[in-house]
Design a protein around this motif. Structure first.
Motif, PDB file in Angstrom:
ATOM      1  N   PHE A 155     -39.810  15.594 -25.903  1.00 23.14           N
ATOM      2  CA  PHE A 155     -38.675  15.775 -26.819  1.00 23.14           C
ATOM      3  C   PHE A 155     -37.732  14.574 -26.744  1.00 23.14           C
ATOM      4  CE2 PHE A 155     -34.587  17.665 -28.129  1.00 23.14           C
ATOM      5  CZ  PHE A 155     -34.975  18.260 -29.332  1.00 23.14           C
ATOM      6  N   TYR A 156     -37.525  14.074 -25.523  1.00 26.78           N
ATOM      7  CA  TYR A 156     -36.629  12.926 -25.350  1.00 26.78           C
ATOM      8  C   TYR A 156     -37.211  11.673 -26.015  1.00 26.78           C
ATOM      9  CZ  TYR A 156     -33.795   9.342 -23.099  1.00 26.78           C
ATOM     10  OH  TYR A 156     -32.970   8.264 -22.861  1.00 26.78           O
ATOM     11  N   ARG A 157     -38.523  11.462 -25.884  1.00 18.55           N
ATOM     12  CA  ARG A 157     -39.150  10.278 -26.475  1.00 18.55           C
ATOM     13  C   ARG A 157     -39.177  10.358 -27.999  1.00 18.55           C
ATOM     14  NH1 ARG A 157     -41.705   7.099 -22.714  1.00 18.55           N
ATOM     15  NH2 ARG A 157     -41.904   8.014 -20.621  1.00 18.55           N
ATOM     16  N   LEU A 158     -39.316  11.570 -28.533  1.00 18.89           N
ATOM     17  CA  LEU A 158     -39.375  11.728 -29.985  1.00 18.89           C
ATOM     18  C   LEU A 158     -37.993  11.746 -30.637  1.00 18.89           C
ATOM     19  CD1 LEU A 158     -42.178  14.451 -30.305  1.00 18.89           C
ATOM     20  CD2 LEU A 158     -42.367  12.002 -30.805  1.00 18.89           C
ATOM     21  N   ARG A 159     -37.035  12.388 -29.982  1.00 14.82           N
ATOM     22  CA  ARG A 159     -35.711  12.591 -30.575  1.00 14.82           C
ATOM     23  C   ARG A 159     -34.605  11.819 -29.884  1.00 14.82           C
ATOM     24  NH1 ARG A 159     -35.227  17.433 -33.336  1.00 14.82           N
ATOM     25  NH2 ARG A 159     -33.131  16.667 -33.812  1.00 14.82           N
ATOM     26  N   GLY A 160     -34.876  11.312 -28.680  1.00 12.05           N
ATOM     27  CA  GLY A 160     -33.843  10.600 -27.938  1.00 12.05           C
ATOM     28  C   GLY A 160     -32.760  11.517 -27.401  1.00 12.05           C
ATOM     29  N   VAL A 161     -33.077  12.807 -27.274  1.00 13.42           N
ATOM     30  CA  VAL A 161     -32.114  13.803 -26.807  1.00 13.42           C
ATOM     31  C   VAL A 161     -32.712  14.536 -25.613  1.00 13.42           C
ATOM     32  CG1 VAL A 161     -30.797  15.879 -27.395  1.00 13.42           C
ATOM     33  CG2 VAL A 161     -31.179  14.102 -29.122  1.00 13.42           C
ATOM     34  N   GLN A 162     -31.887  14.751 -24.581  1.00 16.23           N
ATOM     35  CA  GLN A 162     -32.337  15.476 -23.402  1.00 16.23           C
ATOM     36  C   GLN A 162     -32.319  16.965 -23.693  1.00 16.23           C
ATOM     37  OE1 GLN A 162     -33.083  13.594 -20.539  1.00 16.23           O
ATOM     38  NE2 GLN A 162     -34.001  15.434 -19.659  1.00 16.23           N
ATOM     39  N   GLY A 163     -33.506  17.582 -23.755  1.00 15.32           N
ATOM     40  CA  GLY A 163     -33.588  19.002 -24.095  1.00 15.32           C
ATOM     41  C   GLY A 163     -33.150  19.906 -22.963  1.00 15.32           C
ATOM     42  N   LEU A 164     -33.709  19.708 -21.777  1.00 14.82           N
ATOM     43  CA  LEU A 164     -33.360  20.504 -20.597  1.00 14.82           C
ATOM     44  C   LEU A 164     -32.874  19.593 -19.486  1.00 14.82           C
ATOM     45  CD1 LEU A 164     -36.353  23.032 -20.341  1.00 14.82           C
ATOM     46  CD2 LEU A 164     -34.014  23.561 -21.030  1.00 14.82           C
ATOM     47  N   GLY A 165     -31.934  20.089 -18.696  1.00 14.38           N
ATOM     48  CA  GLY A 165     -31.473  19.338 -17.538  1.00 14.38           C
ATOM     49  C   GLY A 165     -32.442  19.493 -16.378  1.00 14.38           C
ATOM     50  N   GLY A 166     -32.315  18.608 -15.399  1.00 16.70           N
ATOM     51  CA  GLY A 166     -33.193  18.661 -14.237  1.00 16.70           C
ATOM     52  C   GLY A 166     -33.079  19.964 -13.478  1.00 16.70           C
ATOM     53  N   GLY A 167     -31.876  20.521 -13.396  1.00 22.69           N
ATOM     54  CA  GLY A 167     -31.679  21.790 -12.702  1.00 22.69           C
ATOM     55  C   GLY A 167     -32.409  22.934 -13.388  1.00 22.69           C
ATOM     56  N   ASP A 168     -32.423  22.932 -14.726  1.00 23.27           N
ATOM     57  CA  ASP A 168     -33.129  23.968 -15.477  1.00 23.27           C
ATOM     58  C   ASP A 168     -34.629  23.897 -15.193  1.00 23.27           C
ATOM     59  OD1 ASP A 168     -30.707  24.692 -16.716  1.00 23.27           O
ATOM     60  OD2 ASP A 168     -30.999  23.195 -18.288  1.00 23.27           O
ATOM     61  N   ILE A 169     -35.170  22.693 -15.205  1.00 28.63           N
ATOM     62  CA  ILE A 169     -36.608  22.510 -14.975  1.00 28.63           C
ATOM     63  C   ILE A 169     -36.986  22.961 -13.568  1.00 28.63           C
ATOM     64  CG2 ILE A 169     -38.440  20.778 -14.817  1.00 28.63           C
ATOM     65  CD1 ILE A 169     -36.865  19.158 -16.939  1.00 28.63           C
ATOM     66  N   LYS A 170     -36.169  22.584 -12.576  1.00 27.29           N
ATOM     67  CA  LYS A 170     -36.446  23.015 -11.193  1.00 27.29           C
ATOM     68  C   LYS A 170     -36.363  24.529 -11.072  1.00 27.29           C
ATOM     69  CE  LYS A 170     -34.380  18.727  -9.502  1.00 27.29           C
ATOM     70  NZ  LYS A 170     -33.152  18.129  -8.939  1.00 27.29           N
ATOM     71  N   LEU A 171     -35.396  25.129 -11.748  1.00 23.38           N
ATOM     72  CA  LEU A 171     -35.243  26.585 -11.691  1.00 23.38           C
ATOM     73  C   LEU A 171     -36.460  27.272 -12.297  1.00 23.38           C
ATOM     74  CD1 LEU A 171     -33.584  29.071 -11.034  1.00 23.38           C
ATOM     75  CD2 LEU A 171     -32.351  28.775 -13.200  1.00 23.38           C
ATOM     76  N   PHE A 172     -36.971  26.773 -13.413  1.00 25.25           N
ATOM     77  CA  PHE A 172     -38.176  27.345 -14.006  1.00 25.25           C
ATOM     78  C   PHE A 172     -39.357  27.255 -13.029  1.00 25.25           C
ATOM     79  CE2 PHE A 172     -36.466  26.713 -18.498  1.00 25.25           C
ATOM     80  CZ  PHE A 172     -36.397  28.074 -18.753  1.00 25.25           C
ATOM     81  N   GLY A 173     -39.467  26.118 -12.330  1.00 21.09           N
ATOM     82  CA  GLY A 173     -40.538  25.964 -11.342  1.00 21.09           C
ATOM     83  C   GLY A 173     -40.432  26.991 -10.227  1.00 21.09           C
ATOM     84  N   ILE A 174     -39.220  27.223  -9.753  1.00 17.26           N
ATOM     85  CA  ILE A 174     -38.994  28.197  -8.677  1.00 17.26           C
ATOM     86  C   ILE A 174     -39.303  29.614  -9.166  1.00 17.26           C
ATOM     87  CG2 ILE A 174     -37.214  29.240  -7.217  1.00 17.26           C
ATOM     88  CD1 ILE A 174     -35.871  26.401  -7.240  1.00 17.26           C
ATOM     89  N   LEU A 175     -38.918  29.925 -10.397  1.00 19.99           N
ATOM     90  CA  LEU A 175     -39.213  31.243 -10.960  1.00 19.99           C
ATOM     91  C   LEU A 175     -40.720  31.437 -11.114  1.00 19.99           C
ATOM     92  CD1 LEU A 175     -36.411  31.443 -13.673  1.00 19.99           C
ATOM     93  CD2 LEU A 175     -36.454  32.580 -11.456  1.00 19.99           C
ATOM     94  N   GLY A 176     -41.436  30.352 -11.395  1.00 19.95           N
ATOM     95  CA  GLY A 176     -42.886  30.424 -11.461  1.00 19.95           C
ATOM     96  C   GLY A 176     -43.495  30.775 -10.113  1.00 19.95           C
ATOM     97  N   ILE A 177     -42.948  30.194  -9.053  1.00 17.35           N
ATOM     98  CA  ILE A 177     -43.415  30.546  -7.699  1.00 17.35           C
ATOM     99  C   ILE A 177     -43.113  32.015  -7.398  1.00 17.35           C
ATOM    100  CG2 ILE A 177     -43.024  30.129  -5.234  1.00 17.35           C
ATOM    101  CD1 ILE A 177     -42.414  27.213  -5.958  1.00 17.35           C
ATOM    102  N   LEU A 178     -41.948  32.461  -7.798  1.00 17.83           N
ATOM    103  CA  LEU A 178     -41.512  33.824  -7.500  1.00 17.83           C
ATOM    104  C   LEU A 178     -42.352  34.870  -8.222  1.00 17.83           C
ATOM    105  CD1 LEU A 178     -39.368  35.654  -6.140  1.00 17.83           C
ATOM    106  CD2 LEU A 178     -37.940  35.330  -8.185  1.00 17.83           C
ATOM    107  N   TRP A 179     -42.656  34.641  -9.510  1.00 14.72           N
ATOM    108  CA  TRP A 179     -43.265  35.693 -10.318  1.00 14.72           C
ATOM    109  C   TRP A 179     -44.605  35.329 -10.970  1.00 14.72           C
ATOM    110  CZ3 TRP A 179     -37.670  36.206 -12.051  1.00 14.72           C
ATOM    111  CH2 TRP A 179     -37.030  37.234 -11.335  1.00 14.72           C
ATOM    112  N   GLY A 180     -45.031  34.072 -10.869  1.00 14.61           N
ATOM    113  CA  GLY A 180     -46.321  33.720 -11.443  1.00 14.61           C
ATOM    114  C   GLY A 180     -46.220  33.217 -12.879  1.00 14.61           C
ATOM    115  N   PRO A 181     -47.349  32.747 -13.446  1.00 14.24           N
ATOM    116  CA  PRO A 181     -47.333  32.067 -14.748  1.00 14.24           C
ATOM    117  C   PRO A 181     -46.966  32.952 -15.924  1.00 14.24           C
ATOM    118  CG  PRO A 181     -49.587  32.430 -13.995  1.00 14.24           C
ATOM    119  CD  PRO A 181     -48.697  32.792 -12.851  1.00 14.24           C
TER     120      PRO A 181
END
Length: 255
Positions: free
Chosen positions: A170-196
């Protein structure tokens, strides 16, 4: 006997909620969360212990500082009451089940971190790494006792990897940051907690909720179209629903 435990649980949870208020205020400012003792943000006089009792002190002081009589934010008793009630709900859901006491404490502290993330992101638009690290430890602990290692690995790959890829694209196509780093890390942690499967639902529902509320704020002119908006609260709302009511969301959204 259960009622006595429940009362103790509510008091304990609301006391933790009082500490969460300290974390929410001090952590983003780089302040020590243990010392010094809490003080009024207006007159800066230290608050005595008897004026720092969860919920009760706010009621007895009529929502005003003991010294300067300035209004105390309603957020403080709200977070204490919220933490107390949600802790009580988790208590009834897990504490007296087999291995439930451990699951109660894991879920309760995850919930506390969710509350901190919610209000910190609202105020500062950040999801602190220090809180995400503790969430990661608790999620790994949950997987060790109750989860499936392969599901957690796949959940992390989707929660972190997929959202990172989409954000970069999204950033390369639009030049806009869609999600912050904290959001991405949180999604990763939630994936560990509950699965895909569940983390995919959380990604979809949080995006949907954010789009609806963001759209309403734009229509009401409380938010400009190009103004950044904290996305963490929407992730947290959906995640709390999965934490507290998994049977209903799993039934209606995963099948």
């Amino acid at each position: 006997m259960i009622s006595v435990y429940a009362i103790f649980c509510f008091i304990y949870s609301s006391l933790v909620g009082s500490f969460l208020n300290v974390v929410i205020y001090r952590l983003p400012l780089g302040m020590d969360i243990k010392f010094p003792r809490s003080k009024c943000v207006t007159c800066e006089k230290k608050i005595p212990w008897y004026c720092n009792l969860p919920i009760l002190s706010y009621v007895f002081l009529l929502g005003k500082c003991l010294y300067c009589k300035k209004n105390i934010s309603l957020r403080y008793p709200f977070i204490e009451l919220l933490t107390g009630l949600l802790g009580l709900l988790l208590f009834y859901q897990h504490f007296f089940h087999e291995q439930g006491s451990l699951k109660f404490f894991i879920y309760f502290f995850i919930l506390c971190l969710f509350i901190c993330h919610f209000f910190i992101d609202l105020d500062h638009q950040i999801l602190p790494d220090s809180l995400n690290i503790i969430l990661l430890i608790l999620s790994v602990l949950h997987t060790f006792f109750y989860g499936d290692y392969m599901l957690s690995i796949w959940g992390f790959a989707i929660g972190f990897g997929a959202t990172l890829f989409i954000t970069e694209l999204f950033y390369r196509l639009r030049g806009v940051q869609g999600l912050g780093g904290g959001d991405i890390k949180l999604f990763g942690i939630l994936g560990i907690l509950w699965g895909p499967q569940i983390v995919l639902n959380i990604i979809f529902l949080s995006c949907l909720l954010g789009a609806i509320i963001g759209g309403l704020l734009i229509l009401s002119k409380k938010l400009k179209r190009d103004e950044p908006m904290a996305f963490g609260p929407y992730i947290i709302i959906v995640s709390c629903c999965y934490l507290l009511f998994p049977q209903y969301l799993t039934k209606y959204l995963l099948y």
